[in-house]
Design an enzyme around this catalytic site. Structure first.
Site, mmCIF file in Angstrom:
data_model
loop_
_atom_site.group_PDB
_atom_site.id
_atom_site.type_symbol
_atom_site.label_atom_id
_atom_site.label_comp_id
_atom_site.label_asym_id
_atom_site.label_seq_id
_atom_site.Cartn_x
_atom_site.Cartn_y
_atom_site.Cartn_z
ATOM 1 N N ASN A 80 -7.042 2.257 -2.150
ATOM 2 C CA ASN A 80 -5.609 2.408 -2.196
ATOM 3 C C ASN A 80 -4.955 3.094 -0.847
ATOM 4 O O ASN A 80 -3.856 3.610 -1.096
ATOM 5 C CB ASN A 80 -5.151 3.106 -3.400
ATOM 6 N N HIS A 117 -5.803 6.208 0.475
ATOM 7 C CA HIS A 117 -5.881 7.521 0.382
ATOM 8 C C HIS A 117 -6.825 8.011 1.621
ATOM 9 O O HIS A 117 -7.755 7.328 1.543
ATOM 10 C CB HIS A 117 -6.354 8.089 -0.983
ATOM 11 N N ASP A 170 -13.093 17.275 -0.028
ATOM 12 C CA ASP A 170 -12.630 17.361 -1.576
ATOM 13 C C ASP A 170 -13.850 17.642 -2.397
ATOM 14 O O ASP A 170 -14.965 17.506 -2.146
ATOM 15 C CB ASP A 170 -11.739 16.258 -1.847
ATOM 16 N N GLU A 179 -3.723 10.782 -3.048
ATOM 17 C CA GLU A 179 -3.405 9.691 -3.738
ATOM 18 C C GLU A 179 -1.896 9.242 -3.168
ATOM 19 O O GLU A 179 -1.335 10.032 -2.762
ATOM 20 C CB GLU A 179 -3.673 9.805 -5.236
#
Ligand code: PGA
Length: 251
Positions: free
Chosen positions: A121, A123, A52, A128
């Site tokens: 979280n 990811h 990313d 996400e």
């Protein structure tokens, strides 16, 4: 992890490596740099694709993932700059850039080994919560939690870019071998959800349960809440399918 990557590069000099940024793999890259310097580990034909990149941060900016990779790995080994790939977060046409990135991965023959971290979280890359588990490279809006996790690099969560280009979950699942690295007690709860919980798009790392060749490398702190920890330990120590990896992993 560094030993696994080094073994892959030695056995297949043209290996296509999928790389990750974040705090977790920093030591892996440091060791790979040392292996190049001390043992002559050769990256001259290695090709890399990162997961990313932030949108709106130029490559020359040290906070960009391109800048981070240059500093942590690329400039310490003999990899050819043209063989290193990250999405271009400054592209005028971001959708075209995402398509181009997918095409480049395919043209390179796909990813042999994809290094992964896991976000607090859950990811994978910047996929996400609620990302489609078949998603491809595309732009994503980052959650407040993710921006807070990366705040120290930008002097405050409000300065962290709000969008990024990320490989999709589907893109990642096409890698021939996925290796997820998780360390420290902050990851213990989410690691359990990803590995032992249901497969669900709220925790995109749980999609790795659908991959045929996925290795999760953990320290004791990150593993603390795994329900079947003793079984995994027993398998690693006793089952023949682990034999090729055991000498590498237990070094
Ligand atoms: P970290 O990030 O390695 O900095 O914990 C991992 C991630 O968010 O994917």
């Amino acid at each position: 992890m560094a030993e696994l990557i080094a073994a892959t590069v030695r056995s297949k000099p043209r290996a296509v490596l999928g790389l990750a940024t974040g705090r977790t793999p920093e030591t892996v890259y440091k060791i790979l740099g040392e292996k190049h310097r001390i043992e002559g580990l050769d990256f001259s034909r290695t090709v890399t694709f990162n997961l990313d990149e932030y949108i709106g941060i130029p490559a020359e900016d040290p906070r960009s993932y391109r800048g981070t990779m240059e500093e942590s790995l690329f400039r310490h080994v003999n990899i050819k700059p043209g063989n290193t790939h990250l999405p271009d977060g400054m592209a005028v046409d971001l959708d075209a850039e995402c398509r181009r990135y997918e095409e480049k991965i395919a043209a390179a023959g796909g990813i042999d080994l994809q290094l992964l971290g896991i976000g607090l979280n859950g990811h994978l890359a910047f996929n996400e919560p609620l990302s489609s588990l078949t998603s491809r490279t595309r732009t994503k809006s980052l959650t407040p939690e993710t921006r807070a996790q990366n705040a120290t690099f930008f002097g405050g969560a409000e300065n962290v870019p709000s969008r990024a280009i990320t490989m999709g979950v589907g893109t990642i699942l096409e890698s021939r071998w996925c290796i997820m690295l998780a360390t420290g007690e902050s990851k213990a709860g989410i690691l359990r959800e990803a590995i032992e919980g249901p497969v669900r798009s709220v925790v995109t790392a749980s999609a790795l349960q659908m991959h045929q060749r996925c290795t999760v490398v953990v320290d004791e702190l990150a593993a603390a809440r795994l329900e079947h920890k003793e079984y995994y330990r027993w398998v690693f120590q006793n089952e023949p399918e682990w034999l090729p990896f055991r000498p590498i992993l237990s070094r």
